[in-house]
Design a protein around this motif. Sequence first.
Motif, short mmCIF file in Angstrom:
data_model
loop_
_atom_site.label_atom_id
_atom_site.label_comp_id
_atom_site.label_asym_id
_atom_site.label_seq_id
_atom_site.Cartn_x
_atom_site.Cartn_y
_atom_site.Cartn_z
N THR A 156 129.90 163.24 33.65
CA THR A 156 129.47 164.33 32.77
C THR A 156 130.63 164.76 31.86
O THR A 156 130.43 165.01 30.67
N ALA A 157 131.82 164.81 32.44
CA ALA A 157 133.00 165.17 31.65
C ALA A 157 133.23 164.16 30.53
O ALA A 157 133.52 164.53 29.39
N ALA A 158 133.12 162.87 30.87
CA ALA A 158 133.32 161.81 29.89
C ALA A 158 132.30 161.90 28.76
O ALA A 158 132.64 161.72 27.58
N GLN A 159 131.06 162.20 29.11
CA GLN A 159 130.00 162.33 28.10
C GLN A 159 130.29 163.51 27.17
O GLN A 159 130.10 163.41 25.95
N GLU A 160 130.74 164.61 27.73
CA GLU A 160 131.02 165.80 26.92
C GLU A 160 132.22 165.57 26.01
O GLU A 160 132.22 165.99 24.84
N VAL A 161 133.26 164.90 26.52
CA VAL A 161 134.43 164.58 25.70
C VAL A 161 134.03 163.65 24.55
O VAL A 161 134.47 163.83 23.40
N GLN A 162 133.20 162.66 24.86
CA GLN A 162 132.74 161.73 23.82
C GLN A 162 131.95 162.46 22.75
O GLN A 162 132.14 162.23 21.54
N LYS A 163 131.10 163.36 23.17
CA LYS A 163 130.27 164.12 22.22
C LYS A 163 131.11 165.07 21.38
O LYS A 163 130.93 165.19 20.17
N THR A 164 132.05 165.76 22.02
CA THR A 164 132.82 166.81 21.34
C THR A 164 133.93 166.25 20.48
O THR A 164 134.15 166.73 19.35
N PHE A 165 134.64 165.25 20.98
CA PHE A 165 135.81 164.74 20.27
C PHE A 165 135.66 163.32 19.73
O PHE A 165 136.51 162.86 18.97
N GLY A 166 134.60 162.63 20.14
CA GLY A 166 134.43 161.25 19.70
C GLY A 166 135.37 160.29 20.39
O GLY A 166 135.63 159.19 19.89
N TRP A 167 135.90 160.69 21.54
CA TRP A 167 136.87 159.89 22.28
C TRP A 167 136.35 159.58 23.68
O TRP A 167 135.57 160.35 24.26
N SER A 168 136.85 158.48 24.24
CA SER A 168 136.63 158.23 25.66
C SER A 168 137.51 159.19 26.46
O SER A 168 138.45 159.78 25.92
N LEU A 169 137.21 159.32 27.73
CA LEU A 169 138.02 160.19 28.58
C LEU A 169 139.45 159.67 28.68
O LEU A 169 140.41 160.46 28.73
N GLN A 170 139.61 158.35 28.65
CA GLN A 170 140.95 157.75 28.70
C GLN A 170 141.75 158.10 27.44
O GLN A 170 142.93 158.47 27.52
N THR A 171 141.10 158.01 26.28
CA THR A 171 141.78 158.36 25.03
C THR A 171 142.14 159.84 25.01
O THR A 171 143.23 160.22 24.59
N PHE A 172 141.22 160.68 25.48
CA PHE A 172 141.49 162.13 25.54
C PHE A 172 142.69 162.40 26.45
O PHE A 172 143.54 163.24 26.14
N THR A 173 142.75 161.67 27.55
CA THR A 173 143.87 161.84 28.48
C THR A 173 145.19 161.46 27.80
O THR A 173 146.18 162.18 27.91
N GLU A 174 145.18 160.35 27.09
CA GLU A 174 146.41 159.87 26.44
C GLU A 174 146.85 160.78 25.29
O GLU A 174 148.04 161.05 25.13
N ARG A 175 145.89 161.29 24.52
CA ARG A 175 146.24 162.00 23.29
C ARG A 175 146.34 163.52 23.47
O ARG A 175 146.96 164.20 22.65
N VAL A 176 145.73 164.04 24.52
CA VAL A 176 145.73 165.50 24.72
C VAL A 176 146.41 165.90 26.03
O VAL A 176 147.35 166.70 26.04
N ILE A 177 145.96 165.33 27.14
CA ILE A 177 146.48 165.74 28.44
C ILE A 177 147.94 165.33 28.62
O ILE A 177 148.77 166.13 29.05
N ASN A 178 148.26 164.07 28.31
CA ASN A 178 149.65 163.60 28.48
C ASN A 178 150.67 164.46 27.73
O ASN A 178 151.68 164.86 28.33
N PRO A 179 150.45 164.75 26.43
CA PRO A 179 151.43 165.60 25.73
C PRO A 179 151.57 166.99 26.34
O PRO A 179 152.66 167.56 26.35
N ILE A 180 150.47 167.53 26.86
CA ILE A 180 150.53 168.85 27.51
C ILE A 180 151.41 168.78 28.75
O ILE A 180 152.24 169.67 29.00
N VAL A 181 151.24 167.72 29.53
CA VAL A 181 152.05 167.56 30.74
C VAL A 181 153.53 167.41 30.38
O VAL A 181 154.40 168.02 31.03
N VAL A 182 153.83 166.63 29.35
CA VAL A 182 155.22 166.45 28.92
C VAL A 182 155.81 167.80 28.52
O VAL A 182 156.94 168.14 28.91
N GLU A 183 155.06 168.57 27.75
CA GLU A 183 155.55 169.88 27.30
C GLU A 183 155.82 170.81 28.49
O GLU A 183 156.84 171.52 28.51
N GLN A 184 154.94 170.80 29.45
CA GLN A 184 155.13 171.63 30.64
C GLN A 184 156.40 171.23 31.40
O GLN A 184 157.18 172.09 31.82
#
Length: 353
Positions: A156-184
């Motif tokens: 469900t999360a993957a479907q929502e990310v695809q709908k909202t951002f046009g990305w796979s969950l993996q792409t969202f992880t690489e482009r959004v989650i990873n940078p947030i973790v680095v900043e933290q």
Amino acid sequence: MESMEPQKEEQEQILTTQPQKKNMIGLFFAGLLVVVLVAGAGVFMYTKTRVAALSDSSFVLASAQVFNIPIAKINGHRVSYHDFMTDFSSLKNFYSQQDQGATAVTDTDISQQVISRLLINALINEYAKKYNVTVDQSDVDVAKSELLSQFPDEETAAQEVQKTFGWSLQTFTERVINPIVVEQKVGEAFEQDTTVGDTYKATQVKARHILFTVDDEHPIDEVKAQAGKVLQRIKDGEDFASLAAEFGSDGTSETGGDLGWIDRGTTIPEFEDVIFAMSAGELYDGVVETQFGIHIVQVDDVKTINDFAAFFQDQLKAADVKIYSDIANPFAVADSATDNVTTNIDSTPEQTT
């Protein structure tokens, strides 16, 4: 002997024509290389011009990726045009699905948000190298699990990310989650840095409260009287956390009124002024009135930390920023005579390494 003469002449002709053929082949390939280089330079210059115009054509995007053409630099670190357009397209998709009300979000607004985030990421990476910050898969998994907890399951999360951002969950992880973790993790490393001076020291307060709601059924005079009685019970030795569970009207009642560590500027002034004037272990002698109601307040601890947020904001303002388009520098200091940021369209070919 006479029959040998023609053979000798033929051999001499062959020997003299072979170098000529080799020279012709060499000249052909040299000419071909020149044509390729000229054509490549032409494509490069054309692509840079279209990058400045924020073109989204597939040819320009592909060429920009091949030539590693940046849309911006911060302290010499490139922000690639391909990354910019990837995020721009995704954020535009996001806003297209939102109820924007009276004020629509324009492409200019989206460009500003994207360039700001990518410049921040680039500068964060600079400090990640300085502090030898590494991100393990376990770090990413923890952050990703926080996202997934908002959905019934990963699909469900993957479907929502695809709908909202046009990305796979993996792409969202690489482009959004990873940078947030680095900043933290960079922020955590900065907080442990013993060389940080007083300029970037800040006070944090660990506080708890009991909130009494004021409304039509609970007029302020009655609420103040009730809060005063509960405050007296605490002064007489009753447990703060137990009374918070009994009388608290917000979610903190389940955790003994615990508000966690509080930074200056993150809560309302009338509440902040009280808690930052208190000492560790102190119970406020009266009640605090705010827009949320009436509070009984206790400070559990006070500490001094390295303020990464303040430090990083100053680094952004002082950074050497170049933007190769008409996008405004999001970190420029208005009316500053000593500002070290520049916004320009640079048509000079750059080294693509």
